[in-house]
Design a protein around this motif. Structure first.
Motif, PDB file in Angstrom:
ATOM      1  N   ALA A  48      11.507  51.336  37.154  1.00 35.90           N
ATOM      2  CA  ALA A  48      11.124  49.935  37.035  1.00 35.90           C
ATOM      3  C   ALA A  48      12.400  49.104  36.945  1.00 35.90           C
ATOM      4  O   ALA A  48      13.379  49.528  36.324  1.00 35.90           O
ATOM      5  N   LEU A  49      12.425  47.942  37.571  1.00 35.16           N
ATOM      6  CA  LEU A  49      13.537  47.005  37.411  1.00 35.16           C
ATOM      7  C   LEU A  49      13.205  46.118  36.223  1.00 35.16           C
ATOM      8  O   LEU A  49      12.211  45.396  36.245  1.00 35.16           O
ATOM      9  N   VAL A  50      14.017  46.194  35.186  1.00 37.50           N
ATOM     10  CA  VAL A  50      13.746  45.499  33.934  1.00 37.50           C
ATOM     11  C   VAL A  50      14.737  44.361  33.761  1.00 37.50           C
ATOM     12  O   VAL A  50      15.942  44.530  33.965  1.00 37.50           O
ATOM     13  N   ASP A  51      14.243  43.210  33.371  1.00 39.56           N
ATOM     14  CA  ASP A  51      15.112  42.082  33.020  1.00 39.56           C
ATOM     15  C   ASP A  51      15.432  42.210  31.540  1.00 39.56           C
ATOM     16  O   ASP A  51      14.733  41.682  30.683  1.00 39.56           O
ATOM     17  N   TRP A  52      16.495  42.938  31.218  1.00 46.52           N
ATOM     18  CA  TRP A  52      16.848  43.230  29.835  1.00 46.52           C
ATOM     19  C   TRP A  52      17.204  41.978  29.049  1.00 46.52           C
ATOM     20  O   TRP A  52      17.105  41.973  27.813  1.00 46.52           O
ATOM     21  N   ASP A  53      17.602  40.919  29.723  1.00 42.98           N
ATOM     22  CA  ASP A  53      17.912  39.679  29.014  1.00 42.98           C
ATOM     23  C   ASP A  53      16.680  39.107  28.325  1.00 42.98           C
ATOM     24  O   ASP A  53      16.792  38.389  27.337  1.00 42.98           O
ATOM     25  N   LYS A  57      18.904  41.412  23.648  1.00 41.25           N
ATOM     26  CA  LYS A  57      20.154  40.653  23.766  1.00 41.25           C
ATOM     27  C   LYS A  57      21.377  41.541  23.540  1.00 41.25           C
ATOM     28  O   LYS A  57      22.486  41.164  23.852  1.00 41.25           O
ATOM     29  N   ASP A  58      21.176  42.720  22.946  1.00 42.95           N
ATOM     30  CA  ASP A  58      22.287  43.633  22.690  1.00 42.95           C
ATOM     31  C   ASP A  58      22.388  44.660  23.805  1.00 42.95           C
ATOM     32  O   ASP A  58      22.319  45.859  23.582  1.00 42.95           O
ATOM     33  N   ASN A  59      22.537  44.162  25.011  1.00 40.83           N
ATOM     34  CA  ASN A  59      22.585  45.034  26.177  1.00 40.83           C
ATOM     35  C   ASN A  59      23.655  44.497  27.119  1.00 40.83           C
ATOM     36  O   ASN A  59      23.471  43.457  27.734  1.00 40.83           O
ATOM     37  N   ILE A  60      24.767  45.190  27.202  1.00 37.45           N
ATOM     38  CA  ILE A  60      25.906  44.751  28.004  1.00 37.45           C
ATOM     39  C   ILE A  60      26.109  45.736  29.143  1.00 37.45           C
ATOM     40  O   ILE A  60      26.071  46.954  28.940  1.00 37.45           O
ATOM     41  N   THR A 104      29.418  52.212  36.677  1.00 40.96           N
ATOM     42  CA  THR A 104      28.574  51.241  35.985  1.00 40.96           C
ATOM     43  C   THR A 104      28.269  51.799  34.610  1.00 40.96           C
ATOM     44  O   THR A 104      27.822  52.941  34.488  1.00 40.96           O
ATOM     45  N   VAL A 105      28.525  50.976  33.576  1.00 43.11           N
ATOM     46  CA  VAL A 105      28.378  51.404  32.190  1.00 43.11           C
ATOM     47  C   VAL A 105      27.484  50.425  31.453  1.00 43.11           C
ATOM     48  O   VAL A 105      27.545  49.217  31.695  1.00 43.11           O
ATOM     49  N   ARG A 106      26.657  50.942  30.538  1.00 46.36           N
ATOM     50  CA  ARG A 106      25.806  50.092  29.697  1.00 46.36           C
ATOM     51  C   ARG A 106      26.141  50.369  28.233  1.00 46.36           C
ATOM     52  O   ARG A 106      26.312  51.516  27.844  1.00 46.36           O
ATOM     53  N   GLY A 107      26.227  49.299  27.430  1.00 49.95           N
ATOM     54  CA  GLY A 107      26.492  49.437  26.001  1.00 49.95           C
ATOM     55  C   GLY A 107      25.759  48.368  25.220  1.00 49.95           C
ATOM     56  O   GLY A 107      25.067  47.520  25.792  1.00 49.95           O
ATOM     57  N   HIS A 108      25.925  48.403  23.897  1.00 55.28           N
ATOM     58  CA  HIS A 108      25.244  47.431  23.032  1.00 55.28           C
ATOM     59  C   HIS A 108      26.061  46.164  22.822  1.00 55.28           C
ATOM     60  O   HIS A 108      25.521  45.145  22.410  1.00 55.28           O
ATOM     61  N   SER A 109      27.368  46.241  23.092  1.00 55.77           N
ATOM     62  CA  SER A 109      28.223  45.073  22.896  1.00 55.77           C
ATOM     63  C   SER A 109      29.444  45.193  23.798  1.00 55.77           C
ATOM     64  O   SER A 109      29.740  46.263  24.330  1.00 55.77           O
ATOM     65  N   PHE A 110      30.158  44.071  23.938  1.00 53.54           N
ATOM     66  CA  PHE A 110      31.402  44.091  24.705  1.00 53.54           C
ATOM     67  C   PHE A 110      32.366  45.093  24.074  1.00 53.54           C
ATOM     68  O   PHE A 110      33.070  45.830  24.767  1.00 53.54           O
ATOM     69  N   LYS A 111      32.390  45.126  22.744  1.00 56.68           N
ATOM     70  CA  LYS A 111      33.287  46.033  22.030  1.00 56.68           C
ATOM     71  C   LYS A 111      32.938  47.490  22.328  1.00 56.68           C
ATOM     72  O   LYS A 111      33.831  48.308  22.543  1.00 56.68           O
ATOM     73  N   ASP A 112      31.641  47.827  22.348  1.00 53.37           N
ATOM     74  CA  ASP A 112      31.226  49.205  22.673  1.00 53.37           C
ATOM     75  C   ASP A 112      31.761  49.642  24.027  1.00 53.37           C
ATOM     76  O   ASP A 112      32.299  50.737  24.177  1.00 53.37           O
ATOM     77  N   VAL A 113      31.614  48.770  25.008  1.00 47.60           N
ATOM     78  CA  VAL A 113      32.073  49.107  26.362  1.00 47.60           C
ATOM     79  C   VAL A 113      33.597  49.202  26.392  1.00 47.60           C
ATOM     80  O   VAL A 113      34.157  50.135  26.975  1.00 47.60           O
TER      81      VAL A 113
END
Length: 160
Positions: A48-53, A57-60, A104-113
């Motif tokens: 499924a294509l999900v609009d995580w926004d 909100k904690d999805n970077i 392509t990487v996914r994290g919870h915050s800019f700092k996590d990435v």
């Protein structure tokens, strides 16, 4: 391109009867073809294509350009395999041009990435450099528009 694959790529929720009807094929043929595609690994999965926004909100998400030294007798394969093992990594592509791997990487915050890149990706043997690009907003993904408001047809008046 195969018409069954094209339909499923656009809408994986179509059932075999719908696909058969849309293409004018027998349901049995469509069912057998899809089963063969799954068995042969042509169809890798359904998503499924999900609009995580709208959900989290904690999805970077970040795109990382990685320059590496290719391994003798293996090229870039071993590096790609190592990078793919990290749970934060969603995709890895071998690229032409100014860098070798697109990750392509996914994290919870800019700092996590940023910490993932600094502490886990960049220190890998044969990684020469990394350039991280954070995704700020998604407008379109796999042909689907994101963030666009649905058109409101109620206010339109047609003049003859």
């Amino acid at each position: 391109m195969d018409k069954i694959l094209s339909l499923l790529e656009k809408n994986a929720r179509l059932n075999n009867e719908q696909v058969a009807s849309m293409l004018g094929l027998p349901v049995k043929e469509v069912t057998e073809t899809i089963a063969r595609y799954e068995q042969e690994g042509i169809i890798k999965g359904y998503r499924a294509l999900v609009d995580w926004d709208k959900v989290d909100k904690d999805n970077i998400m970040a795109f990382i350009e990685v320059k590496v030294t290719p391994q003798r007798d293996f090229g870039f394969e071993q590096m790609a395999e190592r990078v793919m093992q990290f749970e934060e990594v969603e995709s890895v592509y071998l690229m032409s041009g100014g860098f070798d791997l697109a990750v392509t990487v996914r994290g919870h915050s800019f700092k996590d990435v940023a910490l993932f890149v600094a502490e886990r990706l960049a220190p890998l043997d044969n990684v020469l450099s990394c350039a991280t690009h954070f995704m700020l907003r998604k407008y379109k993904d796999n042909g689907v528009l994101f963030g666009a408001e649905e058109p409101d047809e109620r206010g339109k008046i047609s003049l003859c």
